[in-house]
Design an enzyme around this catalytic site. Structure first.
Site, PDB file in Angstrom:
ATOM      1  CD  GLU A 225      -2.434  -1.254   0.328  1.00  0.00           C
ATOM      2  OE1 GLU A 225      -2.165  -0.457   1.386  1.00  0.00           O
ATOM      3  OE2 GLU A 225      -3.416  -1.288  -0.161  1.00  0.00           O
ATOM      4  CB  CYS A 259       3.922  -1.860   6.194  1.00  0.00           C
ATOM      5  SG  CYS A 259       2.506  -3.153   5.456  1.00  0.00           S
TER       6      CYS A 259
END
Length: 546
Positions: A225, A259
């Site tokens: 990720e 993010c």
């Protein structure tokens, strides 16, 4: 109400010599079979939930020290997200772990094809600093549900939170199955030398490549990720006040250390000033007392992060319209939310993922220019579209690539049950949340149980091979749909094959089945129906495939 970021404590690193011992202990714990019990998995899931709930005030204080985060943000983004994942795993583990039957196929169903859900083994989760619970403990819920033992590596950049989790784990979790380790590069390098059955890493693309390379030496599967420059495509006909409110929230939540945060906005140049006005109105509403006096703004994680962001603002050729460096404070790790307009291609603010409280506006001739710019670079973790135009939505979605795409909002998809969280290309691969987390840590194990009488149907597979057996084998050969495509080939009348071919084949095949059931009853046959009739049914397309 949380206090603002203060001096951070020292984090005690796990001795390097202890790291292999942790791995050995968890390997033994996994092999003991404790987690074969679904009830024990549920027990540990509840323990994990109470670890968070019963210590929520201590976690709030730790988040305030490390990240200066307001209690509301901590509760909504960390507690709610983490507890939701744990509770879903707890409620669903009985269903998730049941063997799954393969889709019905008359040719193969006597073999009872099914898929067993087997735990992969001992897994490693390496967490980031920005969401230290939801990107570690929440993911761990899927590992527990799957029946895996697990090691979590907490971030050394948030020592208050990492110290607290390290203290609490032995009080709540089975230490033969679940452990925490802390450290920096040397400790992480050591742990990556060991063989794990799956690794989940959340962080930068640069470190993600290191993790993937280390895992490849052991052929360990990895879920990455990562991040990326998440673009926004803004249709100027959309309600700009709604867009501004949602964009500022998504960009400045956790002071931009997200993010999924929008990295920059593409807007037609003719509408840039209107967008700036809308963003300015939202800005004043969010921070009426001024950013420096607001309790709603977090702090960047380290002075190193402060220096990097300060450097970007000093280098940009764009125009700062809100925020800036005037009130920035290195010691307090404070950079006010900042809006920059007239940012052009090649600007420092577009050199990489900003990961901080800076929102650049990129004026373009039209949105196609923004799409072309985006497609020429690495795929982002998320992409955002603001428009009410259905054709524009469809066009942007079909002509871009990203881990996720949200229309008329930002970052919300991660909180919605049933949606995977994951990237594509350099923004990562694999996914987690909910059932996707369970599947990440599960080996889907194919299985059959073949009765002896099946050999009477498939006897052609055994040597010696003969012309007769070759003809028998052709009865179950897949059939390619007609007409054949390609230039210079005229139209061919489609040939109907298979179970749903309709008409004669289906009627005859069903007749054979009914006849077989009657014969079975008359003869007292113990099987489902006389095996030889399988071959007869296949002659009429009952086994045909397209």
């Amino acid at each position: 109400m949380a206090t603002k970021a203060g001096p951070q404590p020292t984090l005690a690193y796990t001795p390097i010599d202890d790291i292999p011992k942790i791995h050995e202990r968890l390997t033994s714990g996994f092999r003991s079979g404790k987690l074969k019990s679904i009830e024990y998995r549920k027990n540990q899931l509840l323990q994990l939930a109470y670890l968070v709930k019963e210590n929520s005030k201590r976690f709030e204080d730790a988040f305030a020290v490390d990240l200066g985060r307001h209690t509301l943000e901590t509760r909504v983004s960390e507690f709610n997200g983490t507890l939701s994942e744990i509770i879903e795993a707890y409620k669903s583990v009985d269903k998730w772990t049941k063997p799954e039957k393969a889709p019905f196929d008359l040719q193969w169903f006597p073999l009872g094809p099914k898929i067993y859900k087997s735990p992969k083994g001992v897994v490693l989760i390496i967490g980031p600093f920005n969401y230290p619970l939801v990107c570690t403990i929440a993911i761990m819920a899927g590992a527990i549900a799957a029946g895996c033992a697990c090691v979590i590596k907490m971030s050394e950049q948030t020592p208050s939170i990492s110290n607290l989790v390290t203290e609490l784990f032995p009080k709540y979790m089975d230490q033969d199955l679940f452990q925490i380790y802390n450290g920096g590069i040397p400790e992480t390098s050591k742990i990556l030398e060991l063989q794990w059955d799956h690794i989940v890493f959340t962080g930068s693309t640069t470190v993600g490549k290191v993790v993937a390379a280390a895992a490849a030496k052991h052929l360990t599967p990895v879920t990455l990720e990562l991040g990326g420059q998440n673009p926004v495509f803004l249709d100027p006909s959309y309600d700009l006040d709604v867009a501004a409110r949602r964009l500022l929230w998504g960009r400045f939540m956790n002071v931009g250390q997200v993010c999924l945060a929008p990295n920059h906005i593409f807007v037609p140049a003719s509408a840039q000033d209107k967008l700036v006005d809308a963003l300015s109105r939202a800005y004043e509403t969010f921070y009426p007392e001024g950013p420096a006096n607001s309790e709603s703004i977090s702090r960047v994680v380290t002075t190193g992060a402060f220096d990097r962001l300060k450097g970007l603002l000093e280098k940009t050729q764009g125009t700062v319209v809100k925020g800036g460096l005037a009130e920035a404070n290195r010691e307090g790790r404070f950079i006010p939310p900042t809006i920059v307009k007239d940012v052009k291609e090649g600007d420092a603010l577009l050199s990489g993922e900003i990961f901080g409280p800076i929102l650049p506006i990129v004026p373009v001739k039209d949105l196609q220019e923004g799409i072309d710019y985006t497609n020429a670079r690495s795929h982002p973790l998320a992409l955002y579209i603001f428009t009410d135009d259905a054709k524009l939505k469809k066009y942007v979605i079909e002509n871009t690539q990203s881990g996720a795409v949200d229309v008329n909002d930002v970052a919300v998809h991660m909180a919605i049950p049933g949606l995977p969280f994951g990237g594509v290309g350099t923004s990562g691969y694999g996914a987690h949340t909910g059932k996707f987390s369970f599947d990440t840590f599960t080996h889907h194990r194919s299985s059959i149980d073949s009765p002896a009488w099946v050999d009477k149907i498939f006897s052609f597979r055994f040597p010696p091979y003969t012309e007769k057996k070759l003809k028998q084998s052709l009865l179950i050969a897949p059939k390619i749909p007609a007409p054949r495509p390609g230039p210079g080939i005229g139209p061919v009348k489609p040939r109907r094959t298979g179970l749903l071919a309709g008409g004669r084949s289906l009627v005859v095949a069903l007749g054979i089945v009914i006849f077989a059931l009657g014969l079975r009853r008359a003869l007292g046959y113990d099987g489902w129906f006389p095996p030889a009739l399988f071959a007869l049914a296949s002659r009429f397309g009952f086994f045909g495939r397209s």
